[in-house]
Design a protein around this motif. Structure first.
Motif, PDB file in Angstrom:
ATOM      1  N   GLU B  36       0.828  -1.205   0.000  1.00 60.09           N
ATOM      2  CA  GLU B  36       0.000   0.000   0.000  1.00 60.09           C
ATOM      3  C   GLU B  36       0.867   1.261   0.000  1.00 60.09           C
ATOM      4  O   GLU B  36       0.534   2.269  -0.622  1.00 60.09           O
ATOM      5  CB  GLU B  36      -0.925   0.014   1.217  1.00 60.09           C
ATOM      6  N   LEU B  39       2.283   1.982  -3.406  1.00 52.77           N
ATOM      7  CA  LEU B  39       1.330   2.721  -4.239  1.00 52.77           C
ATOM      8  C   LEU B  39       1.269   4.185  -3.835  1.00 52.77           C
ATOM      9  O   LEU B  39       1.197   5.075  -4.682  1.00 52.77           O
ATOM     10  CB  LEU B  39      -0.071   2.108  -4.100  1.00 52.77           C
ATOM     11  N   ALA B  40       1.308   4.437  -2.526  1.00 54.02           N
ATOM     12  CA  ALA B  40       1.201   5.818  -2.051  1.00 54.02           C
ATOM     13  C   ALA B  40       2.379   6.649  -2.557  1.00 54.02           C
ATOM     14  O   ALA B  40       2.200   7.747  -3.080  1.00 54.02           O
ATOM     15  CB  ALA B  40       1.151   5.849  -0.524  1.00 54.02           C
ATOM     16  N   ASN B  43       2.203   7.078  -6.312  1.00 48.88           N
ATOM     17  CA  ASN B  43       1.128   8.032  -6.629  1.00 48.88           C
ATOM     18  C   ASN B  43       1.623   9.459  -6.476  1.00 48.88           C
ATOM     19  O   ASN B  43       1.356  10.322  -7.315  1.00 48.88           O
ATOM     20  CB  ASN B  43      -0.038   7.877  -5.633  1.00 48.88           C
TER      21      ASN B  43
END
Lengths: 98, 252
Positions: B36, B39-40, B43
């Motif tokens: 996660e 992805l953060a 992003n």
């Protein structure tokens, strides 16, 4: 088979609402050490392509799920009760918004 | 200094920061502590590359030499890059990346909040879009700072170490020169030196919640406003510009 233990953070179920007023739909799950981090992770994992406008998070272990073994007992009895669908009634004339 | 020259320098500075930091954050791809977080961070990298793209496109327009944003990103030499030294620092451990992000995002939050009122319509529009992303980057960085700082001994120690080690690069964020003077007088951009008070106050709030201490005043690094960089930028550019250098004008 041996259960593989999840060694990461607690799991949260993610529900997203695509637009205001519509029901929340289950999108998947994320790991998160606490609710703020879980919320950020849900946002980064499931909201990258304009999927919606609101998120609900529920700790996975707070979800009570029906047991697959109970499926027969739970769901089959409603199989043959077509009369429970409101399809046998004629609509009164003039009723527009039913 | 001619108006056009000052505006170009300002826009290049604004564009180079997210370009280089976006590249750094992208290096976390597949290596973050948890999927996660992977992805953060990536992003955020994409947010920054996107911001760099529009700013460098605007810079190319101001320059008026028929360059594109890609020419400016991939064909400019190191001495012509004006990003702050802090953004080119290596990722280090996760705490280090978070500390770098905290310093930068807090600064950007204050800077872009004012840039939204810029008399330059393009910069104002870019700031309106960027501020939403920056608020999220700041929240991400401060939430993590608090969790690591106010965590186990090891977490606390690593976070404090990162906060201390990067401190010497923070003075540069507030350096202000002739370009800044000219641009702020015209209401085009904030004057960086004016932001330091608020920056420190808000930083102290976050650090105290994280049970971390503000580093002591010490020698501050400088150079990027004149295109002088730490050894790290050259490696980033070598990586980033390799293709365009080896195969000039190669198209995707």
């Amino acid at each position: 088979m041996e259960n593989i233990k999840d060694t990461q953070w607690p799991i949260w179920e993610v529900f997203i609402q695509s637009q205001a007023g519509t029901p929340y739909k289950h999108a998947g799950s994320v790991h998160g050490s606490d609710k703020e981090i879980a919320m950020q992770n849900a946002r980064d994992t499931y909201f990258r392509r304009n999927e919606g406008t609101s998120i609900w998070l529920v700790p996975t272990d707070c979800i009570v799920a029906s047991n697959p073994d109970d499926a027969e007992m739970f769901f089959d009895p409603s199989n043959d009760k077509a009369y429970r669908h409101p399809t046998f009634y004629t609509m009164p004339e003039g009723a527009l918004n039913i | 200094m001619k108006h056009q020259e000052a505006l170009l320098t300002l826009t290049l500075r604004l564009g180079d920061n997210p370009l280089v930091l976006g590249h750094r954050l992208g290096e976390w791809c597949s290596k973050a502590p948890i999927l996660e977080e992977d992805l953060a961070l990536t992003n955020m990298a994409l947010d920054m590359i996107g911001r760099a793209e529009v700013l460098l496109r605007y810079a190319a327009l101001i320059e008026g030499k028929n360059h594109t944003e890609d020419d400016l990103a991939y064909k400019r030499g190191e001495r012509k890059f004006y990003n702050h030294l802090i953004v080119e620092q290596p990722n280090g451990n996760f705490a280090f990346t978070i500390a770098r992000q905290l310093y930068v995002s807090l600064y950007e939050f204050l800077y872009y909040s004012e840039l939204m009122n810029s008399k330059d319509e393009t910069l104002s529009a870019i700031a309106h879009k960027a501020i939403k992303e920056i608020k999220y980057h700041l929240k991400h960085a401060s939430d993590w700072t608090i969790r690591l700082g106010d965590g186990t001994d090891e977490r606390h120690h690593k976070m404090q170490e990162a906060i201390n080690e990067l401190w010497m690069f923070t003075g540069e964020l507030f350096e202000s020169d002739e370009v800044d003077e000219q641009m702020s007088e015209l209401g085009i951009a904030p004057y960086p030196a004016d932001l330091i008070g608020k920056w420190k106050t808000e930083l102290i709030d976050i650090l105290s919640e994280a049970k971390l201490s503000l580093p002591e005043e010490s020698y501050m690094q400088t150079g990027s406003r004149n295109g002088i960089h730490t050894e790290y930028l050259g490696y980033i550019l070598a990586d980033m510009q390799y293709l365009q250098r080896a195969y000039p004008n190669a198209k995707w």
